[in-house]
Design a protein around this motif. Structure first.
Motif, PDB file in Angstrom:
ATOM      1  N   HIS A 156     -71.457  22.836  38.586  1.00 30.54           N
ATOM      2  CA  HIS A 156     -71.943  24.178  38.916  1.00 30.54           C
ATOM      3  C   HIS A 156     -70.873  24.957  39.693  1.00 30.54           C
ATOM      4  O   HIS A 156     -70.634  26.126  39.423  1.00 30.54           O
ATOM      5  N   GLY A 157     -70.216  24.268  40.611  1.00 27.65           N
ATOM      6  CA  GLY A 157     -69.138  24.908  41.372  1.00 27.65           C
ATOM      7  C   GLY A 157     -67.976  25.303  40.489  1.00 27.65           C
ATOM      8  O   GLY A 157     -67.426  26.406  40.619  1.00 27.65           O
ATOM      9  N   ILE A 158     -67.589  24.416  39.563  1.00 29.27           N
ATOM     10  CA  ILE A 158     -66.514  24.765  38.626  1.00 29.27           C
ATOM     11  C   ILE A 158     -66.911  25.992  37.815  1.00 29.27           C
ATOM     12  O   ILE A 158     -66.128  26.931  37.665  1.00 29.27           O
ATOM     13  N   ALA A 159     -68.143  25.981  37.298  1.00 33.21           N
ATOM     14  CA  ALA A 159     -68.602  27.115  36.475  1.00 33.21           C
ATOM     15  C   ALA A 159     -68.561  28.421  37.265  1.00 33.21           C
ATOM     16  O   ALA A 159     -68.015  29.419  36.786  1.00 33.21           O
ATOM     17  N   LEU A 180     -62.423  19.521  35.042  1.00 34.30           N
ATOM     18  CA  LEU A 180     -63.508  18.666  34.559  1.00 34.30           C
ATOM     19  C   LEU A 180     -63.081  17.206  34.569  1.00 34.30           C
ATOM     20  O   LEU A 180     -63.819  16.340  35.040  1.00 34.30           O
ATOM     21  N   ASP A 181     -61.883  16.924  34.077  1.00 32.43           N
ATOM     22  CA  ASP A 181     -61.392  15.543  34.075  1.00 32.43           C
ATOM     23  C   ASP A 181     -61.310  14.985  35.492  1.00 32.43           C
ATOM     24  O   ASP A 181     -61.699  13.833  35.738  1.00 32.43           O
ATOM     25  N   ALA A 182     -60.821  15.780  36.438  1.00 33.30           N
ATOM     26  CA  ALA A 182     -60.728  15.327  37.832  1.00 33.30           C
ATOM     27  C   ALA A 182     -62.117  15.071  38.409  1.00 33.30           C
ATOM     28  O   ALA A 182     -62.322  14.096  39.149  1.00 33.30           O
ATOM     29  N   THR A 183     -63.064  15.905  38.062  1.00 31.60           N
ATOM     30  CA  THR A 183     -64.436  15.741  38.550  1.00 31.60           C
ATOM     31  C   THR A 183     -65.057  14.461  38.010  1.00 31.60           C
ATOM     32  O   THR A 183     -65.667  13.689  38.751  1.00 31.60           O
ATOM     33  N   LEU A 184     -64.903  14.225  36.699  1.00 34.65           N
ATOM     34  CA  LEU A 184     -65.467  13.013  36.106  1.00 34.65           C
ATOM     35  C   LEU A 184     -64.793  11.763  36.668  1.00 34.65           C
ATOM     36  O   LEU A 184     -65.470  10.756  36.935  1.00 34.65           O
ATOM     37  N   LEU A 188     -67.061   9.047  38.333  1.00 34.03           N
ATOM     38  CA  LEU A 188     -67.283   7.885  37.479  1.00 34.03           C
ATOM     39  C   LEU A 188     -66.165   6.852  37.547  1.00 34.03           C
ATOM     40  O   LEU A 188     -66.305   5.754  37.022  1.00 34.03           O
ATOM     41  N   GLY A 189     -65.033   7.248  38.126  1.00 36.37           N
ATOM     42  CA  GLY A 189     -63.892   6.352  38.182  1.00 36.37           C
ATOM     43  C   GLY A 189     -62.945   6.521  37.023  1.00 36.37           C
ATOM     44  O   GLY A 189     -61.842   6.029  37.049  1.00 36.37           O
ATOM     45  N   THR A 190     -63.393   7.217  35.989  1.00 35.27           N
ATOM     46  CA  THR A 190     -62.537   7.456  34.826  1.00 35.27           C
ATOM     47  C   THR A 190     -63.062   8.674  34.072  1.00 35.27           C
ATOM     48  O   THR A 190     -64.240   8.944  34.078  1.00 35.27           O
ATOM     49  N   ALA A 191     -62.167   9.387  33.446  1.00 32.00           N
ATOM     50  CA  ALA A 191     -62.567  10.509  32.593  1.00 32.00           C
ATOM     51  C   ALA A 191     -62.480  10.066  31.150  1.00 32.00           C
ATOM     52  O   ALA A 191     -61.667   9.217  30.799  1.00 32.00           O
ATOM     53  N   ALA A 192     -63.333  10.641  30.324  1.00 35.33           N
ATOM     54  CA  ALA A 192     -63.321  10.276  28.898  1.00 35.33           C
ATOM     55  C   ALA A 192     -62.296  11.084  28.150  1.00 35.33           C
ATOM     56  O   ALA A 192     -61.967  12.176  28.473  1.00 35.33           O
TER      57      ALA A 192
END
Length: 192
Positions: A156-159, A180-184, A188-192
Protein backbone atom coordinates in the motif's frame (compact mmCIF):
# COMPACT_ATOMS: atom_id res chain seq x y z
CA UNK A 1 -32.40 -5.92 -16.22
CA UNK A 2 -34.71 -3.24 -14.83
CA UNK A 3 -34.20 0.33 -16.01
CA UNK A 4 -33.47 1.34 -12.40
CA UNK A 5 -30.58 -1.10 -12.21
CA UNK A 6 -29.11 0.30 -15.42
CA UNK A 7 -29.06 3.85 -14.08
CA UNK A 8 -27.65 2.76 -10.71
CA UNK A 9 -24.81 0.85 -12.37
CA UNK A 10 -24.13 3.73 -14.77
CA UNK A 11 -23.84 6.16 -11.85
CA UNK A 12 -21.32 3.84 -10.16
CA UNK A 13 -19.33 3.37 -13.39
CA UNK A 14 -19.28 7.08 -14.23
CA UNK A 15 -18.35 7.97 -10.66
CA UNK A 16 -15.44 5.52 -10.79
CA UNK A 17 -14.25 6.86 -14.13
CA UNK A 18 -14.49 10.42 -12.84
CA UNK A 19 -12.43 9.47 -9.78
CA UNK A 20 -9.78 7.74 -11.86
CA UNK A 21 -9.51 10.52 -14.44
CA UNK A 22 -9.95 13.67 -12.36
CA UNK A 23 -9.50 12.73 -8.73
CA UNK A 24 -11.69 12.92 -5.64
CA UNK A 25 -12.26 16.66 -5.78
CA UNK A 26 -14.15 16.30 -9.09
CA UNK A 27 -16.64 13.78 -7.70
CA UNK A 28 -19.99 15.30 -6.85
CA UNK A 29 -23.49 13.90 -7.26
CA UNK A 30 -24.31 16.66 -9.72
CA UNK A 31 -21.24 16.01 -11.90
CA UNK A 32 -21.77 12.27 -11.89
CA UNK A 33 -25.41 12.80 -12.90
CA UNK A 34 -24.38 15.17 -15.70
CA UNK A 35 -21.84 12.74 -17.11
CA UNK A 36 -24.21 9.80 -16.73
CA UNK A 37 -26.83 11.71 -18.72
CA UNK A 38 -29.46 11.75 -15.98
CA UNK A 39 -31.14 14.54 -14.04
CA UNK A 40 -29.15 16.07 -11.20
CA UNK A 41 -31.65 14.61 -8.73
CA UNK A 42 -31.41 11.05 -10.08
CA UNK A 43 -28.46 9.94 -7.93
CA UNK A 44 -30.44 10.67 -4.75
CA UNK A 45 -33.05 8.11 -5.83
CA UNK A 46 -30.42 5.38 -5.75
CA UNK A 47 -27.96 6.79 -3.21
CA UNK A 48 -29.58 8.94 -0.51
CA UNK A 49 -26.20 10.32 0.53
CA UNK A 50 -22.93 11.10 -1.19
CA UNK A 51 -21.25 8.63 1.17
CA UNK A 52 -23.50 5.82 -0.09
CA UNK A 53 -22.54 6.51 -3.71
CA UNK A 54 -18.86 6.64 -2.78
CA UNK A 55 -19.29 3.33 -0.92
CA UNK A 56 -20.85 1.78 -4.03
CA UNK A 57 -17.93 3.01 -6.15
CA UNK A 58 -15.46 1.62 -3.58
CA UNK A 59 -17.29 -1.72 -3.51
CA UNK A 60 -17.10 -1.86 -7.30
CA UNK A 61 -13.35 -1.20 -7.01
CA UNK A 62 -12.90 -4.04 -4.51
CA UNK A 63 -14.88 -6.34 -6.79
CA UNK A 64 -12.70 -5.37 -9.75
CA UNK A 65 -9.49 -5.82 -7.73
CA UNK A 66 -10.67 -9.25 -6.48
CA UNK A 67 -11.49 -10.31 -10.04
CA UNK A 68 -8.04 -9.22 -11.21
CA UNK A 69 -6.37 -10.96 -8.28
CA UNK A 70 -8.19 -14.23 -8.89
CA UNK A 71 -7.53 -14.04 -12.63
CA UNK A 72 -3.85 -13.34 -11.98
CA UNK A 73 -3.57 -16.31 -9.65
CA UNK A 74 -5.38 -18.56 -12.10
CA UNK A 75 -2.90 -17.58 -14.82
CA UNK A 76 0.18 -17.55 -12.57
CA UNK A 77 2.17 -20.70 -12.61
CA UNK A 78 4.85 -21.72 -10.24
CA UNK A 79 5.59 -21.91 -6.60
CA UNK A 80 3.88 -19.80 -3.91
CA UNK A 81 6.49 -16.99 -3.98
CA UNK A 82 5.98 -16.60 -7.75
CA UNK A 83 2.21 -16.50 -7.29
CA UNK A 84 2.58 -14.00 -4.45
CA UNK A 85 4.75 -11.80 -6.69
CA UNK A 86 2.10 -11.96 -9.43
CA UNK A 87 -0.60 -10.98 -6.94
CA UNK A 88 1.50 -8.08 -5.62
CA UNK A 89 2.12 -6.83 -9.16
CA UNK A 90 -1.61 -6.99 -9.92
CA UNK A 91 -2.27 -4.95 -6.76
CA UNK A 92 0.28 -2.30 -7.71
CA UNK A 93 -1.01 -2.20 -11.29
CA UNK A 94 -4.57 -1.65 -10.08
CA UNK A 95 -3.38 1.17 -7.81
CA UNK A 96 -1.53 2.82 -10.69
CA UNK A 97 -4.31 2.51 -13.27
CA UNK A 98 -7.21 3.33 -10.93
CA UNK A 99 -5.60 5.92 -8.67
CA UNK A 100 -8.71 7.75 -7.53
CA UNK A 101 -10.75 4.61 -6.99
CA UNK A 102 -7.82 2.98 -5.15
CA UNK A 103 -7.54 5.89 -2.75
CA UNK A 104 -11.30 5.87 -2.20
CA UNK A 105 -11.38 2.14 -1.48
CA UNK A 106 -9.18 2.50 1.57
CA UNK A 107 -10.80 5.59 3.08
CA UNK A 108 -11.37 4.84 6.73
CA UNK A 109 -14.70 6.70 6.87
CA UNK A 110 -16.14 4.51 4.11
CA UNK A 111 -14.86 1.27 5.58
CA UNK A 112 -16.16 2.18 9.03
CA UNK A 113 -19.51 3.50 7.78
CA UNK A 114 -20.89 0.02 7.24
CA UNK A 115 -22.39 1.04 3.88
CA UNK A 116 -22.59 -1.96 1.57
CA UNK A 117 -20.49 -3.96 4.03
CA UNK A 118 -17.23 -2.81 2.46
CA UNK A 119 -15.21 -4.62 5.10
CA UNK A 120 -16.80 -7.89 3.95
CA UNK A 121 -15.73 -7.07 0.40
CA UNK A 122 -12.15 -6.15 1.29
CA UNK A 123 -11.28 -8.86 3.82
CA UNK A 124 -11.32 -11.81 1.36
CA UNK A 125 -8.43 -10.13 -0.48
CA UNK A 126 -6.45 -10.02 2.73
CA UNK A 127 -7.25 -13.69 3.45
CA UNK A 128 -6.01 -14.55 -0.05
CA UNK A 129 -2.76 -12.68 0.65
CA UNK A 130 -2.44 -14.42 4.03
CA UNK A 131 -2.92 -17.85 2.46
CA UNK A 132 -0.22 -17.17 -0.11
CA UNK A 133 2.15 -15.89 2.56
CA UNK A 134 1.53 -19.06 4.59
CA UNK A 135 2.36 -21.18 1.54
CA UNK A 136 5.42 -19.12 0.60
CA UNK A 137 6.75 -18.86 4.15
CA UNK A 138 5.66 -21.83 6.24
CA UNK A 139 7.55 -20.76 9.40
CA UNK A 140 5.01 -20.20 12.18
CA UNK A 141 6.72 -17.18 13.73
CA UNK A 142 5.62 -14.53 13.12
CA UNK A 143 2.22 -15.85 12.06
CA UNK A 144 1.25 -15.63 8.37
CA UNK A 145 -1.46 -13.03 9.03
CA UNK A 146 1.09 -10.73 10.70
CA UNK A 147 3.57 -11.09 7.82
CA UNK A 148 0.70 -10.59 5.34
CA UNK A 149 -0.30 -7.41 7.19
CA UNK A 150 3.24 -6.06 7.03
CA UNK A 151 3.50 -7.01 3.36
CA UNK A 152 0.16 -5.37 2.56
CA UNK A 153 1.24 -2.23 4.42
CA UNK A 154 4.41 -2.15 2.30
CA UNK A 155 2.47 -2.72 -0.93
CA UNK A 156 0.00 0.00 0.00
CA UNK A 157 2.87 2.35 0.82
CA UNK A 158 4.61 1.59 -2.48
CA UNK A 159 1.36 2.20 -4.36
CA UNK A 160 0.62 5.50 -2.64
CA UNK A 161 4.15 6.86 -2.68
CA UNK A 162 4.62 5.77 -6.30
CA UNK A 163 1.38 7.48 -7.33
CA UNK A 164 2.48 10.66 -5.57
CA UNK A 165 5.91 10.56 -7.27
CA UNK A 166 7.73 10.41 -3.95
CA UNK A 167 9.49 7.08 -4.54
CA UNK A 168 10.87 8.15 -7.89
CA UNK A 169 12.15 11.35 -6.33
CA UNK A 170 13.71 9.58 -3.35
CA UNK A 171 15.09 6.45 -5.05
CA UNK A 172 15.45 7.39 -8.71
CA UNK A 173 13.51 4.23 -9.57
CA UNK A 174 11.76 4.31 -12.93
CA UNK A 175 9.34 1.48 -12.13
CA UNK A 176 8.23 -0.10 -8.87
CA UNK A 177 9.55 -3.62 -9.63
CA UNK A 178 12.82 -3.16 -7.71
CA UNK A 179 10.86 -1.89 -4.74
CA UNK A 180 8.50 -4.85 -4.98
CA UNK A 181 11.40 -7.30 -5.10
CA UNK A 182 13.00 -5.66 -2.04
CA UNK A 183 9.69 -5.81 -0.19
CA UNK A 184 9.13 -9.49 -0.96
CA UNK A 185 12.71 -10.31 0.04
CA UNK A 186 12.26 -8.45 3.32
CA UNK A 187 9.07 -10.33 4.19
CA UNK A 188 9.67 -13.73 2.68
CA UNK A 189 13.44 -14.00 2.55
CA UNK A 190 13.45 -14.23 -1.23
CA UNK A 191 11.78 -12.59 -4.20
CA UNK A 192 10.27 -14.60 -7.02
Amino acid sequence: MRADEGVRERLIRVGGELLDNEGPSAVSLREIARRAGVSHGAPRRYFPTHLELLSAIARDGFTDLATRANSTLTEAAGDPPARLTALARAYLDFAATHRGRYELMFRHDLLESGHLRLRDTSLPLFRLLTDLVAQARPEPDPPAHVVAGALWANLHGIAQLWNWGSLTLATGATDPDALLDATLTAHLGTAA
